[in-house]
Write an enzyme that holds these catalytic residues in place. Structure first.
Site, mmCIF file in Angstrom:
data_model
loop_
_atom_site.group_PDB
_atom_site.id
_atom_site.type_symbol
_atom_site.label_atom_id
_atom_site.label_comp_id
_atom_site.label_asym_id
_atom_site.label_seq_id
_atom_site.Cartn_x
_atom_site.Cartn_y
_atom_site.Cartn_z
ATOM 1 N N THR A 174 3.000 0.345 5.978
ATOM 2 C CA THR A 174 2.253 1.516 6.001
ATOM 3 C C THR A 174 4.198 2.365 6.281
ATOM 4 O OG1 THR A 174 0.558 1.656 7.058
ATOM 5 C CG2 THR A 174 1.419 3.618 7.269
ATOM 6 N N THR A 208 -0.048 5.934 2.742
ATOM 7 C CA THR A 208 -0.489 4.691 3.289
ATOM 8 C C THR A 208 -1.492 4.181 1.728
ATOM 9 O OG1 THR A 208 -1.056 2.034 4.251
ATOM 10 C CG2 THR A 208 -2.178 4.225 4.267
ATOM 11 N N ARG A 220 -13.184 2.448 3.362
ATOM 12 C CA ARG A 220 -12.508 2.041 4.939
ATOM 13 C C ARG A 220 -11.698 3.050 4.820
ATOM 14 N NH1 ARG A 220 -6.410 1.263 6.320
ATOM 15 N NH2 ARG A 220 -7.232 0.104 8.501
ATOM 16 N N THR A 251 2.571 1.969 12.274
ATOM 17 C CA THR A 251 1.759 1.282 11.075
ATOM 18 C C THR A 251 1.198 0.246 11.552
ATOM 19 O OG1 THR A 251 2.959 0.255 8.907
ATOM 20 C CG2 THR A 251 4.528 -0.065 11.689
ATOM 21 N N GLY A 252 0.760 -0.785 11.291
ATOM 22 C CA GLY A 252 -0.036 -1.663 11.603
ATOM 23 C C GLY A 252 -1.493 -1.439 10.951
ATOM 24 N N SER A 278 1.571 -1.566 -0.400
ATOM 25 C CA SER A 278 1.254 -1.117 0.948
ATOM 26 C C SER A 278 1.352 0.750 1.074
ATOM 27 C CB SER A 278 1.669 -1.306 2.345
ATOM 28 O OG SER A 278 2.146 -3.124 2.457
HETATM 29 N N1 GLY Z 1 -1.588 1.815 9.096
HETATM 30 C C1 GLY Z 1 -2.924 1.460 7.857
HETATM 31 C C2 GLY Z 1 -3.711 1.332 7.764
HETATM 32 O O1 GLY Z 1 -3.996 0.361 8.938
HETATM 33 O O2 GLY Z 1 -4.216 1.469 7.046
#
Ligand code: GLY
Length: 327
Positions: A189, A207, A217, A240-241, A88
């Protein structure tokens, strides 16, 4: 493994021992505290999302060497960025749905300076490019080809970040998912926050984002105030997430502002998660927040169970289970 509650119990004893044995506090008294908050025996500290103890270890070692929390968070972020097994972050990160590894990162220092890169390809350590954006340009954020050009001009090397393992996962995903963007419960992340001996706070976030995301994105991690935020008078926060939730609620900035208005780090991260669950369909999604304040207290909270973090403080480097909204 310890929970956050066990940890708090243990560290209050350590703090109380400072009252009984004032010599334990002498080192902190001799340093120069800022006007707003006295130094405490809770710093230096490093905290990072997930079980990134190798990152907190590297960050603490760097902090001992340079005495600077900014160097520490950068050194901490380097660990998962260079780890091919971390799917990740950085090298080894899962690609987007077109097979390209695109990276996001940001960094902030004690003076409120910030640097960020989004949609950066081919560079192993996006966090260091973000730091260069902060230190060498009048800008905060560089993106895509422009960020790559800047990185190359700064001497960073162009590399292939798509490992065989990540390529295989992407090829399997293509067959199963037929190019439909999918959600996932966890992002690994890394958000990392540090307080140094001078009681100065810095933060970093890095990340490869949502695995197999749409090409182009960008998530929350490079967005100052979403994926990470530091105000050296108050504290810092990182996320994170699922970045889409974090961006829509500007989570890290919110947490720091809640602390400014008197909330503890724990109360602030819980409120930030509540803002998400009140508005969005959160059940199969994960967001986790970490926060620290100027006194060296910390908070951690997530939507779903399973969020962990690494805390290096008082000479110990622990993995801790976060509390969560869904028990
Ligand atoms: N938190 C990392 C992402 O959504 O890219």
């Amino acid at each position: 493994m310890i929970t956050r509650k066990d940890f708090i119990k243990k560290t209050s004893l350590i703090a109380a021992s400072g009252l009984l044995f004032p010599s334990l506090l002498r080192a902190n008294k001799e340093s120069k505290p800022t006007k707003r908050a006295p130094n405490t025996n809770k710093s230096p500290l490093v905290i990072a999302t997930w079980d990134n103890r190798k990152a907190t270890e590297a960050a603490m070692a760097k902090m001992k060497e340079t005495g600077n929390s900014l160097d520490a968070v950068e050194a901490g972020a380097w660990v998962p960025e260079a780890d091919p097994n971390d799917t990740s972050v950085g090298y080894g990160g899962f690609p987007d749905r077109d097979g390209m590894v695109t990276l996001d990162a940001c960094i902030m220092d004690k003076d409120g300076n910030a640097g960020s890169v989004t949609f950066l390809q081919h560079i192993m350590h996006p966090i260091s490019v973000a730091r260069k954006v902060m230190e060498k340009t009048p800008h905060v954020m560089l993106s895509g080809d422009g960020a790559l050009q800047f990185a190359l001009a700064q001497g960073f090397k162009k590399e292939n970040l798509l490992t065989d393992n990540a390529k295989k996962a992407w090829e399997e995903w293509k067959v199963k998912n037929n190019y439909t963007p999918i959600g996932e419960k966890n992002h690994d992340t890394i958000g990392i926050l540090a307080i140094d001996d001078k009681n100065n706070i810095s933060g970093a976030c890095t990340t490869s984002g949502w695995a197999f995301k749409m090409h182009g994105r960008v998530g929350d991690s490079p967005i100052i105030g979403a994926g990470m935020y530091v105000d050296n008078e108050i504290g810092g926060a990182c996320a994170t997430g699922l970045g889409e939730f974090v961006m829509k609620t500007l989570g890290s900035f919110l947490i720091v502002e809640l602390m400014r208005n008197g909330r503890t780090p724990q109360e602030a991260v819980e409120e930030a998660i509540h803002r998400i669950v009140k508005k969005y369909d959160y059940k199969n999604m994960q967001v986790g927040y970490l926060a620290i304040n100027k006194q060296g207290d910390h908070g951690a909270y997530s939507i779903n169970k399973g969020f962990t973090y690494a805390l290096h403080q008082n000479g110990e480097n622990n993995k801790i289970d976060s509390d969560s909204y869904i028990k």
